[in-house]
Design a protein around this motif. Structure first.
Motif, PDB file in Angstrom:
ATOM      1  N   ARG A  90       0.853  -1.187   0.000  1.00 22.29           N
ATOM      2  CA  ARG A  90       0.000   0.000   0.000  1.00 22.29           C
ATOM      3  C   ARG A  90       0.881   1.226   0.000  1.00 22.29           C
ATOM      4  O   ARG A  90       1.920   1.250   0.654  1.00 22.29           O
ATOM      5  CB  ARG A  90      -0.895  -0.017   1.234  1.00 22.29           C
ATOM      6  N   ARG A  91       0.436   2.259  -0.692  1.00 22.56           N
ATOM      7  CA  ARG A  91       1.265   3.464  -0.800  1.00 22.56           C
ATOM      8  C   ARG A  91       1.015   4.387   0.388  1.00 22.56           C
ATOM      9  O   ARG A  91      -0.116   4.515   0.875  1.00 22.56           O
ATOM     10  CB  ARG A  91       0.962   4.183  -2.116  1.00 22.56           C
ATOM     11  N   ILE A  92       2.102   5.008   0.854  1.00 21.18           N
ATOM     12  CA  ILE A  92       2.017   5.851   2.043  1.00 21.18           C
ATOM     13  C   ILE A  92       2.983   7.021   1.887  1.00 21.18           C
ATOM     14  O   ILE A  92       4.042   6.886   1.253  1.00 21.18           O
ATOM     15  CB  ILE A  92       2.338   5.024   3.319  1.00 21.18           C
ATOM     16  N   VAL A  93       2.611   8.171   2.456  1.00 23.20           N
ATOM     17  CA  VAL A  93       3.497   9.326   2.486  1.00 23.20           C
ATOM     18  C   VAL A  93       3.958   9.530   3.930  1.00 23.20           C
ATOM     19  O   VAL A  93       3.190   9.301   4.873  1.00 23.20           O
ATOM     20  CB  VAL A  93       2.788  10.583   1.910  1.00 23.20           C
ATOM     21  N   VAL A  94       5.211   9.925   4.073  1.00 28.08           N
ATOM     22  CA  VAL A  94       5.796  10.135   5.401  1.00 28.08           C
ATOM     23  C   VAL A  94       5.913  11.639   5.651  1.00 28.08           C
ATOM     24  O   VAL A  94       6.535  12.354   4.842  1.00 28.08           O
ATOM     25  CB  VAL A  94       7.192   9.473   5.497  1.00 28.08           C
ATOM     26  N   VAL A  95       5.316  12.116   6.722  1.00 28.41           N
ATOM     27  CA  VAL A  95       5.427  13.529   7.090  1.00 28.41           C
ATOM     28  C   VAL A  95       6.583  13.672   8.072  1.00 28.41           C
ATOM     29  O   VAL A  95       6.523  13.163   9.198  1.00 28.41           O
ATOM     30  CB  VAL A  95       4.106  14.043   7.695  1.00 28.41           C
ATOM     31  N   GLY A  96       7.644  14.332   7.636  1.00 27.59           N
ATOM     32  CA  GLY A  96       8.864  14.463   8.430  1.00 27.59           C
ATOM     33  C   GLY A  96      10.036  13.871   7.664  1.00 27.59           C
ATOM     34  O   GLY A  96       9.850  12.955   6.838  1.00 27.59           O
ATOM     35  N   ALA A 140      12.019  10.322  11.564  1.00 29.68           N
ATOM     36  CA  ALA A 140      11.493   9.870  10.264  1.00 29.68           C
ATOM     37  C   ALA A 140      12.377   8.780   9.666  1.00 29.68           C
ATOM     38  O   ALA A 140      11.880   7.816   9.071  1.00 29.68           O
ATOM     39  CB  ALA A 140      11.391  11.053   9.304  1.00 29.68           C
ATOM     40  N   LYS A 141      13.670   8.916   9.855  1.00 30.42           N
ATOM     41  CA  LYS A 141      14.596   7.919   9.299  1.00 30.42           C
ATOM     42  C   LYS A 141      14.279   6.515   9.829  1.00 30.42           C
ATOM     43  O   LYS A 141      14.254   5.534   9.084  1.00 30.42           O
ATOM     44  CB  LYS A 141      16.026   8.324   9.692  1.00 30.42           C
ATOM     45  N   VAL A 142      13.992   6.453  11.127  1.00 29.78           N
ATOM     46  CA  VAL A 142      13.685   5.150  11.734  1.00 29.78           C
ATOM     47  C   VAL A 142      12.329   4.628  11.236  1.00 29.78           C
ATOM     48  O   VAL A 142      12.165   3.439  10.957  1.00 29.78           O
ATOM     49  CB  VAL A 142      13.700   5.244  13.284  1.00 29.78           C
TER      50      VAL A 142
END
Ligand code: COA
Length: 217
Positions: A7-13, A18-20
């Motif tokens: 599933r596609r997801i966007v990461v805020v940060g 965020a790296k972890v």
């Protein structure tokens, strides 16, 4: 061979936390990260994942068919604010759990919760929206963590502990059974919390005592 759909997801940060989170998503086998959103990133990619732009790109990301987001920000107040904003835009905030974490089937994880590697979420624990159970933290039975709370790496919370909204339990701390820690509290690294803590306090030490707050704090 069985093929699993990601599933596609966007990461805020796009910072250290965020790296972890990115690595967690990459090892999960469940998620395909489309990119990162950060108004002032240190570079144009993190672990090979591109920064798409600032928060203003989120409506376009959603319009492009990516409806899941993870708020990967270490600051509790900011994570709560941006998490609510993302939900208001229409994003789903799934709970993200590292494959090596142990999460009791009788526990409950709210929207946007992140459970890191080797963490344990015990029997009938309740982890509220946007909280972080960080690497190797152990939360025993009947724990409660409030909205956007953060139990840092290596903490050990005994049974029936309550952690308030936006509270940080600092790295490597231990909390005695039944202790109630209020909202917006900071528990310093390596503390032993043996009594209830009022809202807004900063405490630390073994046993934990109130700490001097800086003038600007
Ligand atoms: C408690 C904390 C927030 C204080 O940070 P700060 O506001 O910058 O305060 P200072 O470092 O100036 O320390 C203020 C006083 O508290 C003491 N102190 C700081 N952290 C302490 C701790 N963990 N335990 C006991 N005493 C502590 C300092 O020695 C200092 O004492 P003094 O007044 O006698 O000089 C910070 O030290 C801390 O422990 N943060 C936890 C971070 C963490 O675990 N993050 C998780 C990331 S995943």
């Amino acid at each position: 061979m069985k093929k699993t759909l990601s599933r596609r997801i966007v990461v805020v940060g796009a910072g250290g936390h965020a790296k972890v989170v990115i690595e967690l998503l990459q090892v999960s086998g469940t998620w395909d990260i489309v990119g990162l959103v950060d108004p002032s990133p240190a570079g144009d990619a993190v672990l090979g994942v591109p920064v798409l732009g600032g928060d203003e790109v989120l409506p376009d990301v959603l319009a492009g068919g990516v409806s899941s987001a993870v708020i990967a920000l270490g600051g509790n107040r900011l994570r709560e604010r941006l998490g609510r904003r993302a939900q208001a835009l229409g994003f789903d905030l799934p709970a993200i759990v590292h494959p090596s974490a142990l999460v009791s089937p009788s526990s409950r994880l709210g929207a946007g919760v992140v459970v890191m590697a080797r963490a344990v979420v015990g029997t009938e624990a309740f982890i509220s929206d946007l909280a972080i159970v960080n690497t190797g933290a152990v939360l025993d039975h009947d724990n409660f963590v409030g909205i956007a709370g953060h139990v840092a790496p290596g903490c050990a919370l005994a049974g029936n502990v309550s952690v308030g909204d936006r509270t940080l339990v600092g790295v490597g701390s231990a909390v005695r059974p039944q202790v109630r820690i209020g909202a917006d509290v900071v528990v310093g690294a390596g503390s032993a919390v043996v009594a209830d803590v009022p809202n807004g306090a900063m405490i630390g030490g073994v046993p934990a005592r109130p700490l001097r707050k800086k003038e600007s704090a």
